[in-house]
Design a protein around this motif. Structure first.
Motif, short mmCIF file in Angstrom:
data_model
loop_
_atom_site.label_atom_id
_atom_site.label_comp_id
_atom_site.label_asym_id
_atom_site.label_seq_id
_atom_site.Cartn_x
_atom_site.Cartn_y
_atom_site.Cartn_z
N LEU A 18 0.86 -1.19 0.00
CA LEU A 18 0.00 0.00 0.00
C LEU A 18 0.89 1.22 0.00
O LEU A 18 2.03 1.17 0.48
N ARG A 19 0.32 2.30 -0.49
CA ARG A 19 1.05 3.57 -0.52
C ARG A 19 0.18 4.63 0.13
O ARG A 19 -0.95 4.86 -0.30
N VAL A 48 6.49 5.16 12.84
CA VAL A 48 6.70 4.32 11.67
C VAL A 48 7.93 4.82 10.91
O VAL A 48 8.88 4.07 10.67
N ALA A 49 7.90 6.10 10.54
CA ALA A 49 9.03 6.67 9.82
C ALA A 49 8.96 8.18 9.90
O ALA A 49 7.87 8.75 9.91
N VAL A 69 9.91 5.86 3.24
CA VAL A 69 9.30 7.18 3.35
C VAL A 69 10.03 8.15 2.44
O VAL A 69 11.26 8.04 2.26
N SER A 70 9.28 9.07 1.85
CA SER A 70 9.87 10.10 1.00
C SER A 70 9.04 11.36 1.13
O SER A 70 7.91 11.32 1.63
N ARG A 71 9.62 12.48 0.70
CA ARG A 71 8.88 13.74 0.77
C ARG A 71 9.20 14.59 -0.43
O ARG A 71 10.28 14.47 -1.04
N ASP A 72 8.27 15.48 -0.73
CA ASP A 72 8.47 16.47 -1.78
C ASP A 72 8.33 17.83 -1.11
O ASP A 72 7.22 18.25 -0.78
N GLN A 81 5.60 4.26 1.34
CA GLN A 81 5.42 3.04 0.54
C GLN A 81 5.60 1.85 1.47
O GLN A 81 6.67 1.69 2.07
N MET A 82 4.57 1.04 1.58
CA MET A 82 4.58 -0.10 2.49
C MET A 82 4.55 -1.41 1.68
O MET A 82 3.57 -1.65 0.96
#
Length: 121
Positions: A18-19, A48-49, A69-72, A81-82
């Motif tokens: 899942l996202r 979680v992150a 984990v990512s960020r913009d 993203q799991m």
């Protein structure tokens, strides 16, 4: 007013993916850490992150190697993203961000409304 709006939760089978996405909006001057926490029934909320504005990442022990984990920074969004999901990942997932809303004031802590993730066959 600042809002964190999450999307992407749902039901998935064990081993699936899942996202989750979270967008911060409102009168935002700057954002520090962004991240995800989760809370399962009868348990405390846990990390979680988390990702800093510079890209440094910290994961909870139970999700290392499976979640990303990512960020913009330009869009004020954070994504989780799991992969390889397990039944024990079932929880309400909350987006979190430290945000400056008034110049020269400390970061304030904001939470999303939460999104349910259920891992079950």
């Amino acid at each position: 007013q600042v809002q964190l709006v999450e999307s992407g939760g749902g039901l998935v089978q064990p081993g699936g993916s899942l996202r989750l996405s979270c967008a911060a909006s409102g009168s935002i001057l700057g954002i520090g850490n962004m991240g995800w926490y989760r809370q399962a029934p009868g348990k405390q909320r846990e990390l979680v992150a988390v990702i800093t504005s510079g890209g440094t990442i910290n994961y909870g022990e139970s999700v290392k190697g499976r979640f990303t984990v990512s960020r913009d920074n330009a869009k004020n969004t954070v994504t989780l993203q799991m992969n390889s999901l397990k039944p024990e990942d079932t929880a309400v997932y909350y987006c979190n961000a430290l945000i400056v809303v008034v110049a020269s004031t400390p970061l304030r802590n904001y939470w999303g409304q939460g999104t349910q993730v259920t891992v079950s066959s």
